[in-house]
Design an enzyme around this catalytic site. Structure first.
Site, PDB file in Angstrom:
ATOM      1  N   SER A   1       0.827  -1.193   0.000  1.00 32.02           N
ATOM      2  CA  SER A   1       0.000   0.000   0.000  1.00 32.02           C
ATOM      3  C   SER A   1       0.874   1.261   0.000  1.00 32.02           C
ATOM      4  O   SER A   1       1.646   1.477  -0.933  1.00 32.02           O
ATOM      5  CB  SER A   1      -0.942  -0.074   1.209  1.00 32.02           C
ATOM      6  OG  SER A   1      -1.924   0.900   1.153  1.00 32.02           O
TER       7      SER A   1
ATOM      8  N   HIS B   1      -2.690  -1.403  -4.388  1.00 35.56           N
ATOM      9  CA  HIS B   1      -4.154  -1.442  -4.426  1.00 35.56           C
ATOM     10  C   HIS B   1      -4.667  -0.015  -4.354  1.00 35.56           C
ATOM     11  O   HIS B   1      -3.897   0.919  -4.175  1.00 35.56           O
ATOM     12  CB  HIS B   1      -4.735  -2.316  -3.307  1.00 35.56           C
ATOM     13  CG  HIS B   1      -4.438  -1.847  -1.920  1.00 35.56           C
ATOM     14  ND1 HIS B   1      -4.829  -2.535  -0.810  1.00 35.56           N
ATOM     15  CD2 HIS B   1      -3.798  -0.746  -1.442  1.00 35.56           C
ATOM     16  CE1 HIS B   1      -4.453  -1.899   0.281  1.00 35.56           C
ATOM     17  NE2 HIS B   1      -3.818  -0.808  -0.083  1.00 35.56           N
TER      18      HIS B   1
END
Length: 199
Positions: A99, A124
């Site tokens: 992330s 993501h």
């Protein structure tokens, strides 16, 4: 449960000196970015980057990364500082860069972004949301802000890789895990390190 921070004792002409392990590593221009990215951690990383750059901006800084990600604003503050200082920042991913950790690790100086063989990368879309009882207009504002944030983060990832913005957008639609070889092919790192050959 907390963990013990080791102490290192060094001998000098003036006797013994004790350092916690992180302070001792800082003497060698090594910063450890581990755990969730949040404001307190980011402030500490930023202070260390600024200190080492002020000390000698001709020498590289070594940023070791092992994080599940976290706060976008805290992570971008670290990235902005990495870009702001004159020192090159070598990034070394161990464990995982997930992330926001992916954004930070891939923002190291091009040609000096490394990953250990068993580490993983995750990209993501950003997460967020409106709390319970939030008005509809506030929810629309949050949704619009999330879209802006997603575009900004995807642009950074595209700039830090050899992939198009469209490819990043598609791959980040859901959790997209990569091992070291896949991360190298993707362009987020420049080399997989089998042993410590950093200069």
């Amino acid at each position: 449960m907390g963990y013990l921070v080791p102490t290192v004792i060094e001998q000098s002409s003036r006797g013994e000196r004790a350092y916690d392990i992180y302070s001792r590593l800082l003497k060698d221009r090594i910063i450890m970015l581990t755990g969730p990215v949040e404001d307190g951690m980011a402030n500490s990383i930023i202070a260390q980057l600024l200190f080492l750059d002020a000390q000698d901006n001709t020498k590289d800084i070594y940023l070791y990364v092992n994080t599940p990600g976290g706060s976008v604003s805290a992570g971008l503050a670290i990235v902005d500082t990495m870009n702001f200082i004159k020192s090159d920042v070598q990034t070394i991913v161990m464990g995982m860069a997930a992330s926001m950790g992916t954004i930070i690790a891939s923002s190291g100086t091009k040609g000096k972004r490394f990953m250990l063989p068993n580490a993983e990368y995750l990209i993501h879309q950003p997460m967020g949301g409106a709390g319970q009882g939030t008005q509809q207009t506030d929810m629309a504002i949050v949704a619009e802000q999330l879209l802006k944030t997603r575009k900004r983060l995807e642009q950074i990832l595209a700039d830090n890789s050899n992939r198009s913005l469209e490819q990043i957008h598609k791959d980040a639609e859901r959790d997209h895990w990569m091992d070291a070889k896949e991360t190298l092919e993707y362009g987020f790192i420049d080399e997989i390190m089998e042993n410590n050959s950093l200069k």
